[in-house]
Structures are given as C-alpha cells and as structure tokens.
Design a protein around this motif. Structure first.
Motif, PDB file in Angstrom:
ATOM      1  N   MET A 264      35.187  50.212  69.012  1.00 27.14           N
ATOM      2  CA  MET A 264      33.640  50.112  69.361  1.00 27.14           C
ATOM      3  C   MET A 264      32.979  49.333  68.344  1.00 27.14           C
ATOM      4  N   TYR A 265      32.118  48.723  68.952  1.00 27.62           N
ATOM      5  CA  TYR A 265      31.160  47.767  67.900  1.00 27.62           C
ATOM      6  C   TYR A 265      29.879  48.319  67.436  1.00 27.62           C
ATOM      7  N   ILE A 266      29.579  49.519  68.192  1.00 27.06           N
ATOM      8  CA  ILE A 266      28.037  49.738  67.765  1.00 27.06           C
ATOM      9  C   ILE A 266      28.331  51.401  67.849  1.00 27.06           C
ATOM     10  N   ALA A 267      27.718  51.797  66.775  1.00 24.17           N
ATOM     11  CA  ALA A 267      27.997  53.399  66.494  1.00 24.17           C
ATOM     12  C   ALA A 267      26.604  53.942  66.397  1.00 24.17           C
ATOM     13  N   ASP A 268      26.425  55.186  66.764  1.00 25.49           N
ATOM     14  CA  ASP A 268      25.043  55.886  66.529  1.00 25.49           C
ATOM     15  C   ASP A 268      25.470  56.479  65.391  1.00 25.49           C
ATOM     16  N   ALA A 269      24.268  56.535  64.562  1.00 25.18           N
ATOM     17  CA  ALA A 269      24.312  56.902  63.091  1.00 25.18           C
ATOM     18  C   ALA A 269      23.047  57.786  62.936  1.00 25.18           C
ATOM     19  N   LYS A 270      23.251  59.044  62.425  1.00 27.70           N
ATOM     20  CA  LYS A 270      22.013  59.621  61.879  1.00 27.70           C
ATOM     21  C   LYS A 270      21.455  59.190  60.468  1.00 27.70           C
ATOM     22  N   ARG A 271      20.334  59.608  60.282  1.00 25.97           N
ATOM     23  CA  ARG A 271      19.855  59.091  59.028  1.00 25.97           C
ATOM     24  C   ARG A 271      18.757  59.908  58.448  1.00 25.97           C
ATOM     25  N   LEU A 272      18.880  60.155  57.144  1.00 26.64           N
ATOM     26  CA  LEU A 272      17.923  61.109  56.434  1.00 26.64           C
ATOM     27  C   LEU A 272      16.594  60.632  56.480  1.00 26.64           C
ATOM     28  N   THR A 273      15.697  61.439  57.064  1.00 23.78           N
ATOM     29  CA  THR A 273      13.953  60.996  56.947  1.00 23.78           C
ATOM     30  C   THR A 273      13.332  61.241  55.734  1.00 23.78           C
ATOM     31  N   HIS A 274      12.252  60.624  55.432  1.00 27.30           N
ATOM     32  CA  HIS A 274      11.263  60.743  54.652  1.00 27.30           C
ATOM     33  C   HIS A 274      10.895  62.382  54.266  1.00 27.30           C
ATOM     34  N   ALA A 275      10.586  62.899  55.448  1.00 26.73           N
ATOM     35  CA  ALA A 275      10.048  64.416  55.517  1.00 26.73           C
ATOM     36  C   ALA A 275      11.415  65.318  55.156  1.00 26.73           C
ATOM     37  N   GLY A 276      12.771  64.750  55.576  1.00 21.31           N
ATOM     38  CA  GLY A 276      13.770  65.686  55.244  1.00 21.31           C
ATOM     39  C   GLY A 276      13.879  65.710  53.703  1.00 21.31           C
ATOM     40  N   ALA A 277      13.780  64.433  52.926  1.00 26.60           N
ATOM     41  CA  ALA A 277      14.031  64.169  51.468  1.00 26.60           C
ATOM     42  C   ALA A 277      13.066  64.909  50.980  1.00 26.60           C
ATOM     43  N   LYS A 278      11.716  64.914  51.250  1.00 22.90           N
ATOM     44  CA  LYS A 278      10.460  65.773  50.703  1.00 22.90           C
ATOM     45  C   LYS A 278      10.798  67.279  50.724  1.00 22.90           C
ATOM     46  N   LYS A 279      11.407  67.790  51.836  1.00 19.10           N
ATOM     47  CA  LYS A 279      11.799  69.227  52.118  1.00 19.10           C
ATOM     48  C   LYS A 279      12.750  69.754  50.923  1.00 19.10           C
ATOM     49  N   MET A 280      13.849  68.690  50.929  1.00 17.63           N
ATOM     50  CA  MET A 280      14.857  69.034  49.823  1.00 17.63           C
ATOM     51  C   MET A 280      14.180  68.939  48.281  1.00 17.63           C
ATOM     52  N   MET A 281      13.213  67.944  48.137  1.00 17.79           N
ATOM     53  CA  MET A 281      12.590  67.834  46.711  1.00 17.79           C
ATOM     54  C   MET A 281      11.739  69.093  46.541  1.00 17.79           C
ATOM     55  N   GLU A 282      11.136  69.496  47.587  1.00 16.18           N
ATOM     56  CA  GLU A 282      10.347  70.632  47.474  1.00 16.18           C
ATOM     57  C   GLU A 282      10.995  72.009  47.157  1.00 16.18           C
ATOM     58  N   ILE A 283      12.133  72.118  47.792  1.00 14.79           N
ATOM     59  CA  ILE A 283      13.033  73.057  47.400  1.00 14.79           C
ATOM     60  C   ILE A 283      13.828  73.216  45.967  1.00 14.79           C
ATOM     61  N   ALA A 284      14.123  71.821  45.676  1.00 10.71           N
ATOM     62  CA  ALA A 284      14.950  71.819  44.200  1.00 10.71           C
ATOM     63  C   ALA A 284      13.780  71.992  43.076  1.00 10.71           C
ATOM     64  N   THR A 285      12.524  71.465  43.282  1.00  9.57           N
ATOM     65  CA  THR A 285      11.414  71.882  42.265  1.00  9.57           C
ATOM     66  C   THR A 285      11.028  73.063  42.180  1.00  9.57           C
ATOM     67  N   SER A 286      10.750  73.756  43.196  1.00  7.30           N
ATOM     68  CA  SER A 286      10.376  75.077  43.181  1.00  7.30           C
ATOM     69  C   SER A 286      11.244  75.714  42.424  1.00  7.30           C
ATOM     70  N   LYS A 287      12.523  75.713  42.888  1.00  6.63           N
ATOM     71  CA  LYS A 287      13.743  76.653  42.196  1.00  6.63           C
ATOM     72  C   LYS A 287      13.979  76.405  40.940  1.00  6.63           C
ATOM     73  N   ALA A 288      13.532  75.152  40.380  1.00  8.83           N
ATOM     74  CA  ALA A 288      13.870  74.846  38.915  1.00  8.83           C
ATOM     75  C   ALA A 288      12.731  75.381  38.167  1.00  8.83           C
ATOM     76  N   ARG A 289      11.536  75.057  38.883  1.00  8.26           N
ATOM     77  CA  ARG A 289      10.478  75.733  38.073  1.00  8.26           C
ATOM     78  C   ARG A 289      10.530  77.091  37.848  1.00  8.26           C
ATOM     79  N   GLU A 290      10.981  77.808  38.912  1.00  6.06           N
ATOM     80  CA  GLU A 290      11.105  79.334  38.791  1.00  6.06           C
ATOM     81  C   GLU A 290      12.207  79.750  37.681  1.00  6.06           C
ATOM     82  N   ALA A 291      13.084  78.926  37.552  1.00 10.41           N
ATOM     83  CA  ALA A 291      13.954  79.124  36.415  1.00 10.41           C
ATOM     84  C   ALA A 291      13.790  78.571  35.230  1.00 10.41           C
TER      85      ALA A 291
END
Length: 152
Positions: A1-28
């Motif tokens: 096959m010459y073309i693939a369907d690919a998923k990608r990480l959105t900026h919103a997804g990255a921001k959600k991950m960042m919010e969770i990580a910084t929040s949990k680090a701050r709590e700790a």
C-alpha cells in the motif's frame, strides 16, 4: 500500500496531558519539566514548573523523543527491549545522538489503536515518580503507554 491512514496527537490532547501532569506534580510538591512530542519527535509542548532545574528541560525532551522513536517506555534496554550494560547504553546514546536516546525512565510513548502518535517525557522527580506521571498523563487522553503491539 502506498498511502496510510494515520492518527496524530492534537494540541488539545497535548494540553490535556500537560494539565494532568503538572497538576499531579504540584499536588506531590515536586517541580518537574514535561515535554510532549509528536510521532516524529517534534516538540508540541514543554513546561518547566516553578523551581524545576534547568537541566530537566533537556532530560524531559530526550525522554519524550526516545519513547516516541522506540514506541515503548524509556529504560536501560535497547530498541528491541534487550538489557544493555553500561558501555552499550553509552554507545547507543552516542550513536543515536544524546538528544534522541536515553536510558533514564520517565519517557512514555502515546499509543492509540496500535499507532504511536507521540511521546511524553518527565524529569525532575525520582525515576518512578517521573515514569508514573507520564503514564497517568497518557491515560488521561484515553491512550496507552505500555508494551502493547504497536504498528510499524
């Protein structure tokens, strides 16, 4: 096959991950740096928390890139998961480039439907804290981080 369907990480997804990580680090009460990259290892988000040491910027970014490249969590194992001695760890870091490969825990791939869509790297806590924080951030967007089957 010459073309693939690919998923990608959105900026919103990255921001959600960042919010969770910084929040949990701050709590700790741990000042960490978090880097999130896309599937090609290109930086999407980077945050060094107040009090975070400046060297953690490079460490977190390298962990994220390495996890995305190898499609598995960072550790003192080679790209195929084999155990490495010190000389091989150093040799691999030099061969791949010190900004592309690390033996330090704290990097997790971001896997969705068997595709690696990026990586997250956390630096600044002890290795288990960094690793756990990355895993929790990945799970927060409904992705997987472990040794699941990943498509090439």
């Amino acid at each position: 096959m010459y073309i693939a369907d690919a998923k990608r990480l959105t900026h919103a997804g990255a921001k959600k991950m960042m919010e969770i990580a910084t929040s949990k680090a701050r709590e700790a009460g741990v000042a960490v740096t978090i880097a999130i990259v896309d599937a090609g290892g290109h930086l999407i988000l980077l945050e060094r928390m107040e009090g975070g040491r400046f060297h953690t910027v490079q460490s977190a970014t390298t962990k994220a890139v390495c996890a995305a490249s190898n499609r598995r969590p960072t550790s003192a194992h080679g790209a195929q998961g084999q155990s490495l001695d010190v000389s091989h760890v150093l040799g691999l870091a030099l061969a791949a480039g010190p900004e592309c490969w690390t033996a330090m825990e704290g990097g997790c791939p971001i896997i969705v439907d068997g595709q690696c869509i990026g990586g997250i790297g956390v630096a600044g806590g002890d290795w288990k804290f960094d690793e756990t924080l990355g895993q929790e951030a990945v799970k927060a967007i409904g992705a997987e981080w472990g040794n699941q089957q990943v498509q090439s």
